[in-house]
Design an enzyme around this catalytic site. Structure first.
Site, PDB file in Angstrom:
ATOM      1  N   ARG A  79       0.860  -1.185   0.000  1.00 53.64           N
ATOM      2  CA  ARG A  79       0.000   0.000   0.000  1.00 53.64           C
ATOM      3  C   ARG A  79       0.897   1.237   0.000  1.00 53.64           C
ATOM      4  O   ARG A  79       1.753   1.381   0.870  1.00 53.64           O
ATOM      5  CB  ARG A  79      -0.887  -0.023   1.247  1.00 53.64           C
ATOM      6  CG  ARG A  79      -1.686   1.225   1.440  1.00 53.64           C
ATOM      7  CD  ARG A  79      -2.653   1.137   2.640  1.00 53.64           C
ATOM      8  NE  ARG A  79      -3.282   2.421   2.806  1.00 53.64           N
ATOM      9  CZ  ARG A  79      -3.071   3.227   3.845  1.00 53.64           C
ATOM     10  NH1 ARG A  79      -2.307   2.870   4.843  1.00 53.64           N
ATOM     11  NH2 ARG A  79      -3.656   4.411   3.897  1.00 53.64           N
ATOM     12  N   GLU A 366      -3.125  -0.376   8.236  1.00 55.03           N
ATOM     13  CA  GLU A 366      -1.892  -0.014   8.959  1.00 55.03           C
ATOM     14  C   GLU A 366      -1.922  -0.614  10.345  1.00 55.03           C
ATOM     15  O   GLU A 366      -2.961  -0.587  11.029  1.00 55.03           O
ATOM     16  CB  GLU A 366      -1.754   1.506   9.150  1.00 55.03           C
ATOM     17  CG  GLU A 366      -1.274   2.266   7.958  1.00 55.03           C
ATOM     18  CD  GLU A 366      -1.084   3.749   8.263  1.00 55.03           C
ATOM     19  OE1 GLU A 366      -0.770   4.107   9.424  1.00 55.03           O
ATOM     20  OE2 GLU A 366      -1.267   4.547   7.330  1.00 55.03           O
TER      21      GLU A 366
HETATM   22  O1  IFM Z   1       3.384   7.267  10.110  1.00 58.33           O
HETATM   23  C1  IFM Z   1       2.014   7.288  10.359  1.00 58.33           C
HETATM   24  C2  IFM Z   1       1.219   7.151   9.077  1.00 58.33           C
HETATM   25  O2  IFM Z   1       1.567   8.117   8.151  1.00 58.33           O
HETATM   26  C3  IFM Z   1      -0.248   7.273   9.370  1.00 58.33           C
HETATM   27  N1  IFM Z   1      -0.653   6.369  10.422  1.00 58.33           N
HETATM   28  C4  IFM Z   1       0.126   6.346  11.618  1.00 58.33           C
HETATM   29  C5  IFM Z   1       1.598   6.183  11.294  1.00 58.33           C
HETATM   30  C6  IFM Z   1       2.431   6.173  12.590  1.00 58.33           C
HETATM   31  O3  IFM Z   1       2.265   7.362  13.286  1.00 58.33           O
END
Ligand code: IFM
Length: 470
Positions: A79, A366
């Site tokens: 991603r 994420e």
């Molecule tokens: O690095 C960030 C990402 O860009 C967006 N979600 C959280 C991650 C960690 O803080």
């Protein structure tokens, strides 16, 4: 397979994730112009150590090696986000072919290696010119986003099947325009609410514009960072504090995006600040573009109680909650971000969305952790804490699948150490260590461990440390 391993469904995607401004560098090459993060990071005092994304980890020049690295790790998905100002420098008008070519070449290389791309259209790097014109608090920005989404769709729609419109719109709205700790650094609670609304609208209009260029099999989603928010006690007052934060962190986006309407309690809580007249008839319905999946970004839960909050003198990212909600440190070991490790929040969120939106596929777009990684004397980077973190969260994800959630993939944040926004390069989230002096990449032990899990499609119940130590 041993009897104790947790088996993931066939076709489950084992991915990793990055974002353009955090890795690409080449900030002024091939027609790219400043985004709000270029401006913010070049403003003294905004980013730790004065770090910027000018060079980042030089992915713009090293992308072929980075794709090979992913292939060596056996990842089945990647991603990444598109830099808006690389393909549409002023945020309006025709696309720059060189910018589109970069992403087409990247996508083609991924596909050649059997790695499925998931493209994020917007990971926080608004063209500075659009911010100068008012930014996300203004409706025009949502219209501009839809145009940009169509341009990227026209260029990549024939080869990318998984799309997310926005990454973590909560951060864009409330950290960017409320707390001011992210670009563009404004501290106006009403602007933050207006930004949230126009991000919702941008999602819906952008998804519709993108859809025109996609085959039916392609799926459009969004990556939210919902808060797994818990009350400190069972008291009605603490439950009400939880309700307020749930509205501001979660339902402000899932209301329009999943159901086509905002909840009345959100309007009531923020009524002292705004009458929401910027929410025109039909906007929430426009934000309700049929989703192909929901992306969940999860790191740590939050704990709240009723109360006046802890006065810090800092602007708040929670419009209307001041004086009503106190945040507490959730229990658990802390990562280098001082975020507690508690995978139960991930199970709760996934099961919550499985119940709220039955039939909607979910991806964890994420999840990961920062630790103070350093090469050891053997030249390798041993990060057992990250292995334990990822292991516990994959176990939590598996629990959600067993309880009925349709979770189709996991994207480890992040592939590479990179520019961690206001923390600059001081926080390392990568599975691959980057020496920022030489740009050399060294897979950490977590990368090798994750590769093993991805290769087998199953997770051992316990973390087995490598001989010699992970
Ligand atoms: O690095 C960030 C990402 O860009 C967006 N979600 C959280 C991650 C960690 O803080």
């Amino acid at each position: 397979m041993t009897e104790t391993n947790l088996r993931f469904p066939p076709g489950f995607l084992w991915g990793s994730a990055t974002a353009a401004y955090q890795i690409e560098g080449a900030a002024r090459e091939d027609g790219r112009t400043p985004s709000i993060w270029d401006t913010f990071s070049h403003t003294p005092g905004k980013v730790l150590g004065g770090d910027t994304g000018d060079v980042a980890v030089d992915h713009y020049h090293r992308w072929r090696d980075d794709v090979r690295l992913m292939a060596d790790l056996g990842l089945s998905a990647y991603r990444f986000s598109v830099s808006w100002t690389r393909v549409q420098p002023t945020g309006r008008g025709p696309a720059v072919q060189r910018g589109l070519d970069f992403y087409r070449a990247l996508v083609d290389a991924l596909l050649e290696h059997g790695i499925q791309p998931m493209v994020t259209l917007y990971h926080w790097d608004l063209p500075q010119e659009l911010e100068t014109g008012g930014g996300w608090p203004e409706r025009e920005t949502a219209l501009r986003f839809a145009e940009y989404a169509g341009l990227v769709g026209a260029a990549l729609g024939d080869r990318v099947e998984l799309w997310t419109t926005l990454n973590e719109p909560w951060c864009s709205a409330f950290l960017g325009y409320g707390a001011g700790v992210h670009a563009p650094g404004r501290t106006d609670p009403v602007a933050a609410l207006r930004a949230a609304h126009h991000l919702n609208l941008a999602h819906g209009l952008g998804a519709a514009a993108l859809r025109e260029h996609l085959p039916a099999r392609a799926r459009i989603g969004v990556s939210l960072n919902p808060s797994a928010v818990r009350p400190l006690t069972a008291s009605p007052a603490d439950h009400d504090a939880r309700r307020r934060i749930d509205a501001l962190a979660n339902r402000i986006f899932t209301g329009p995006m999943l159901h086509g309407a905002y909840d009345d309690d959100l309007f009531a809580d923020t009524a002292p600040l705004t009458d929401w007249s910027f929410n025109r008839d039909g906007d929430a319905a426009a934000a309700h573009h049929p989703l192909g999946f929901l992306g969940v970004n999860y790191y740590a839960p939050a704990v709240v109680s009723a109360g006046p909050g802890t006065p810090t003198g800092e602007p708040s990212p929670w419009p209307g909650a001041d004086g009503h909600v106190t945040f507490h440190q959730a229990p658990g070991e802390l990562t280098a971000m001082d975020w507690p490790v508690d995978p139960t929040g991930l199970t709760d969120l996934l099961l919550g969305y499985a119940a709220e939106a039955p039939g909607l596929p979910l991806y964890v777009t994420e999840n990961g952790a920062a630790y103070d990684d350093k090469p050891g004397e053997d030249g390798r980077v041993h990060d057992p804490d990250r292995i334990r973190y990822v292991h516990s969260h994959l176990s939590a994800l598996h629990r959600a699948i067993e309880a009925g959630a349709d979770v189709r993939g996991y994207f480890l944040w992040s592939l590479l150490d990179n520019f961690e926004w206001a923390y600059g390069y001081s926080k390392r989230f990568g599975a691959v260590y980057v020496d920022y002096e030489t740009q050399a990449r060294t897979p950490k032990s977590s990368a090798r461990w994750y590769a093993g899990v991805a290769a087998g499609g199953e997770l051992p119940l316990e973390v087995a440390l490598e001989p010699g130590g992970f």
